[in-house]
Structure formats: C-alpha cells, structure tokens
Design a protein around this motif. Structure first.
Motif, mmCIF file in Angstrom:
data_model
loop_
_atom_site.group_PDB
_atom_site.id
_atom_site.type_symbol
_atom_site.label_atom_id
_atom_site.label_comp_id
_atom_site.label_asym_id
_atom_site.label_seq_id
_atom_site.Cartn_x
_atom_site.Cartn_y
_atom_site.Cartn_z
ATOM 1 N N LEU A 136 0.814 -1.212 0.000
ATOM 2 C CA LEU A 136 0.000 0.000 0.000
ATOM 3 C C LEU A 136 0.847 1.262 0.000
ATOM 4 O O LEU A 136 0.531 2.224 -0.712
ATOM 5 C CB LEU A 136 -0.929 0.016 1.221
ATOM 6 C CG LEU A 136 -2.258 -0.714 1.110
ATOM 7 C CD1 LEU A 136 -3.042 -0.560 2.399
ATOM 8 C CD2 LEU A 136 -3.075 -0.181 -0.065
ATOM 9 N N ASP A 137 1.902 1.271 0.772
ATOM 10 C CA ASP A 137 2.727 2.479 0.841
ATOM 11 C C ASP A 137 3.334 2.804 -0.518
ATOM 12 O O ASP A 137 3.339 3.959 -0.954
ATOM 13 C CB ASP A 137 3.835 2.311 1.888
ATOM 14 C CG ASP A 137 3.289 2.278 3.309
ATOM 15 O OD1 ASP A 137 2.166 2.786 3.519
ATOM 16 O OD2 ASP A 137 3.979 1.741 4.197
ATOM 17 N N ALA A 138 3.859 1.786 -1.199
ATOM 18 C CA ALA A 138 4.441 2.007 -2.523
ATOM 19 C C ALA A 138 3.372 2.439 -3.523
ATOM 20 O O ALA A 138 3.615 3.306 -4.379
ATOM 21 C CB ALA A 138 5.140 0.738 -3.005
ATOM 22 N N THR A 139 2.186 1.856 -3.412
ATOM 23 C CA THR A 139 1.089 2.219 -4.317
ATOM 24 C C THR A 139 0.679 3.671 -4.099
ATOM 25 O O THR A 139 0.473 4.419 -5.059
ATOM 26 C CB THR A 139 -0.116 1.285 -4.092
ATOM 27 O OG1 THR A 139 0.260 -0.049 -4.444
ATOM 28 C CG2 THR A 139 -1.300 1.715 -4.944
ATOM 29 N N GLU A 140 0.555 4.084 -2.837
ATOM 30 C CA GLU A 140 0.200 5.471 -2.542
ATOM 31 C C GLU A 140 1.247 6.437 -3.094
ATOM 32 O O GLU A 140 0.904 7.461 -3.693
ATOM 33 C CB GLU A 140 0.068 5.660 -1.029
ATOM 34 C CG GLU A 140 -1.155 5.016 -0.434
ATOM 35 C CD GLU A 140 -1.303 5.347 1.047
ATOM 36 O OE1 GLU A 140 -0.577 6.239 1.540
ATOM 37 O OE2 GLU A 140 -2.145 4.724 1.702
ATOM 38 N N THR A 141 2.518 6.113 -2.913
ATOM 39 C CA THR A 141 3.584 6.984 -3.407
ATOM 40 C C THR A 141 3.537 7.099 -4.921
ATOM 41 O O THR A 141 3.637 8.203 -5.487
ATOM 42 C CB THR A 141 4.958 6.444 -2.968
ATOM 43 O OG1 THR A 141 5.021 6.435 -1.545
ATOM 44 C CG2 THR A 141 6.078 7.313 -3.512
ATOM 45 N N PHE A 142 3.358 5.980 -5.603
ATOM 46 C CA PHE A 142 3.353 5.972 -7.069
ATOM 47 C C PHE A 142 2.194 6.784 -7.626
ATOM 48 O O PHE A 142 2.377 7.695 -8.442
ATOM 49 C CB PHE A 142 3.294 4.533 -7.587
ATOM 50 C CG PHE A 142 3.217 4.430 -9.082
ATOM 51 C CD1 PHE A 142 4.365 4.515 -9.860
ATOM 52 C CD2 PHE A 142 1.996 4.256 -9.726
ATOM 53 C CE1 PHE A 142 4.306 4.429 -11.250
ATOM 54 C CE2 PHE A 142 1.918 4.168 -11.108
ATOM 55 C CZ PHE A 142 3.072 4.250 -11.871
ATOM 56 N N TYR A 143 0.973 6.468 -7.204
ATOM 57 C CA TYR A 143 -0.192 7.153 -7.768
ATOM 58 C C TYR A 143 -0.299 8.594 -7.277
ATOM 59 O O TYR A 143 -0.858 9.447 -7.973
ATOM 60 C CB TYR A 143 -1.465 6.360 -7.490
ATOM 61 C CG TYR A 143 -1.570 5.124 -8.366
ATOM 62 C CD1 TYR A 143 -2.019 5.220 -9.678
ATOM 63 C CD2 TYR A 143 -1.182 3.879 -7.889
ATOM 64 C CE1 TYR A 143 -2.093 4.094 -10.490
ATOM 65 C CE2 TYR A 143 -1.246 2.747 -8.691
ATOM 66 C CZ TYR A 143 -1.702 2.865 -9.996
ATOM 67 O OH TYR A 143 -1.762 1.756 -10.804
ATOM 68 N N GLY A 144 0.233 8.865 -6.104
ATOM 69 C CA GLY A 144 0.302 10.248 -5.655
ATOM 70 C C GLY A 144 1.177 11.074 -6.576
ATOM 71 O O GLY A 144 0.850 12.215 -6.925
ATOM 72 N N ALA A 145 2.314 10.491 -6.992
ATOM 73 C CA ALA A 145 3.228 11.198 -7.884
ATOM 74 C C ALA A 145 2.680 11.306 -9.302
ATOM 75 O O ALA A 145 2.798 12.349 -9.955
ATOM 76 C CB ALA A 145 4.582 10.486 -7.902
ATOM 77 N N VAL A 146 2.073 10.234 -9.800
ATOM 78 C CA VAL A 146 1.625 10.199 -11.198
ATOM 79 C C VAL A 146 0.309 10.936 -11.404
ATOM 80 O O VAL A 146 0.151 11.704 -12.368
ATOM 81 C CB VAL A 146 1.499 8.743 -11.687
ATOM 82 C CG1 VAL A 146 0.920 8.685 -13.097
ATOM 83 C CG2 VAL A 146 2.862 8.046 -11.649
ATOM 84 N N LEU A 147 -0.649 10.715 -10.506
ATOM 85 C CA LEU A 147 -1.991 11.272 -10.687
ATOM 86 C C LEU A 147 -2.333 12.374 -9.685
ATOM 87 O O LEU A 147 -3.420 12.948 -9.754
ATOM 88 C CB LEU A 147 -3.038 10.159 -10.604
ATOM 89 C CG LEU A 147 -2.927 9.067 -11.680
ATOM 90 C CD1 LEU A 147 -3.969 7.983 -11.448
ATOM 91 C CD2 LEU A 147 -3.063 9.652 -13.080
ATOM 92 N N GLY A 148 -1.434 12.646 -8.748
ATOM 93 C CA GLY A 148 -1.689 13.712 -7.784
ATOM 94 C C GLY A 148 -2.704 13.356 -6.726
ATOM 95 O O GLY A 148 -3.256 14.247 -6.063
#
Length: 267
Positions: A34-46
């Motif tokens: 979950l942490d990696a997923t949050e970081t990725f989509y936070g960066a890509v999709l804001g």
C-alpha cells in the motif's frame, strides 16, 4: 465516491443503482504494498489518500477531495492478480450474478452485503474481470463522475458478443430511465450514460478475425492535464511505459497493474 475497494462508505446517499444502472460506478486496485502504491499514484496522478472502514489493508484515493478509487493490499494474501477493476451499477446483484453464470461467466466473490449495498466480483465468459454494485451511490454523483476515470475500455476478442453479454447482465439498452445507451461508432461499441461516454468495447479492426492471443481485459483511462508529466513521474517512481503519444500513454505501476492516462476527456 466514498467507497472501499468494492463498496461505498455508509454516509447518506441520494442516488441508487435502481435509478442509475449499467454504468461504471467505481474502480478498485489490488496491491502488494500500500505504501508504494500510494507513493506511485500520488506522484503520477496527484492523488491524496485516506483510510477506509474495512481496515488497514484498504485505502481510498482522493482527487481534489473527491473519493475516486479504492486500493486493497490483498493481492498476496488472497493470491489475486494485481489489476485495476471497474465496478458497474446493477439494479439487482443476485439477478446480475445469475445472468453471468447462465451466460458462461464466473463468480469470484459474492454477492456480499456491505450496507448500504451489495457487491460481487465476476469474470465474463472470455475471462475479463469486472465487479457489480447494487445499492446507494454517491450523494454528489455528478461530482464523482467528473472526478472519476474518463472512461473504461474492454479489449476483447469479439466486441459484439461482449456487448450482448454485458448488455444482458447489466440491462444496457433497456430503454428505462437511468440506463445505458449502446451504439456502434468507428469500429467500436460505445456506451453512454446521460449523454456521456462511459465505456468502449473493441476487438480490433472492423471485420478482422478475433485475435486468439488477446487476453481480454478492462482498461481504466484516467484523464490528466499533462500526459508527458505523468510518464516522467511513472518512470521515476518504479513504473514503466508501454506506449505513449502526445495525448495518451499506457503505463504499468510497480506492481504490474496497467492503466491509461489521457488528456482527451470522453464526452
């Protein structure tokens, strides 16, 4: 839409699947981290994030404060594939599941009761995974529709056969108020809800033989302001780029889930 990965939260709602049905109403993602997923989509999709009522393995993604998607860290625990899955509004979950089974599809989970509604995870007869939700939707339904994925696309072996399958399961082209309209445009099956394109079904070039190597799947398209910036962010945060153009790119997150970013809202 205040959802967990397969359900709305229990805040008061004003729109139900009995009045708006057949259209996509939520998208969910399975994840290993979950942490990696949050970081990725936070960066890509804001996206920003909040916890979900189902527990610490679940998160809700927010776009400008509007819940738009659910993520569940259950891929490893439940031996599930990592993928984005669309959920469709159904007038009757039991009836929809029965129709799926009668037409050669399969049921993975459900229907399960999640007040104020019920959900099921299914596959069509060609193996494409999707979900259904019966019950209350979001109070600000139109706001969710504007903030949610611009549309979803089914890549399959036979678009017409798929349209018939989903049409019978989800009551497409029923003529009832609140339902989905089905049209054939430019070699694709196009689905409209309240005059907005919400889904497309394609199987390759017109009159081409079905591709036996294709693995049918639903692809989620997220509308973004800057496709190139999303591509750069995906690469910087462990994702990969399968294809890219000036106004659209197909990306893979670090877990392997595919999605599309596009600057072309479907209207």
């Amino acid at each position: 839409m205040n959802h967990d990965t397969t359900r709305p939260d229990t805040e008061p709602k004003t729109t139900s699947t009995h009045s708006v049905f057949g259209a996509p109403c939520w998208v969910s993602l399975t994840s290993r981290d979950l942490d990696a997923t949050e970081t990725f989509y936070g960066a890509v999709l804001g996206w920003r994030w909040r916890s979900a009522s189902l527990g610490d393995r679940f998160r809700i993604a927010l776009a400008d404060g509007t819940p738009v998607a659910g993520v569940a860290a259950v891929a490893t625990m439940w031996q599930m594939a990592v993928a984005w899955t669309p959920y469709f509004a159904a007038r009757d979950a039991d009836e929809a599941v029965a129709k799926v089974q009668e037409r050669g599809g399969t049921t993975a989970v459900g229907p399960i009761s999640f007040p104020p509604g019920r959900a099921a995870l299914l596959s069509d007869r060609d193996g494409a995974t999707f979900g259904i939700w019966e019950g209350q939707l979001v109070a600000h339904w139109e706001r969710w529709r504007r903030a949610a994925p611009t549309y979803i696309r089914l890549h399959t072996r036979d678009a017409f056969a798929a349209a018939i399958f989903y049409g019978e399961v989800l009551d497409w082209a029923s003529g009832r108020p609140g339902g989905v309209e089905v049209q054939y445009e430019g070699g694709e099956v196009v689905l409209r809800s309240e005059d907005t394109i919400v889904a497309r079904i394609d199987s390759g070039a017109l009159e081409a033989a079905p591709d036996p190597t294709l693995r049918p799947h639903w692809q989620v398209h997220f509308v973004v302001a800057d496709v190139a910036a999303c591509v750069r962010a995906a690469e910087l945060h462990g994702g990969s780029v399968l294809s890219k153009g000036s106004d659209e790119a197909v990306l893979r997150d670090p877990d392997g889930a595919l999605f599309t970013v596009t600057s072309r809202p479907e209207r």
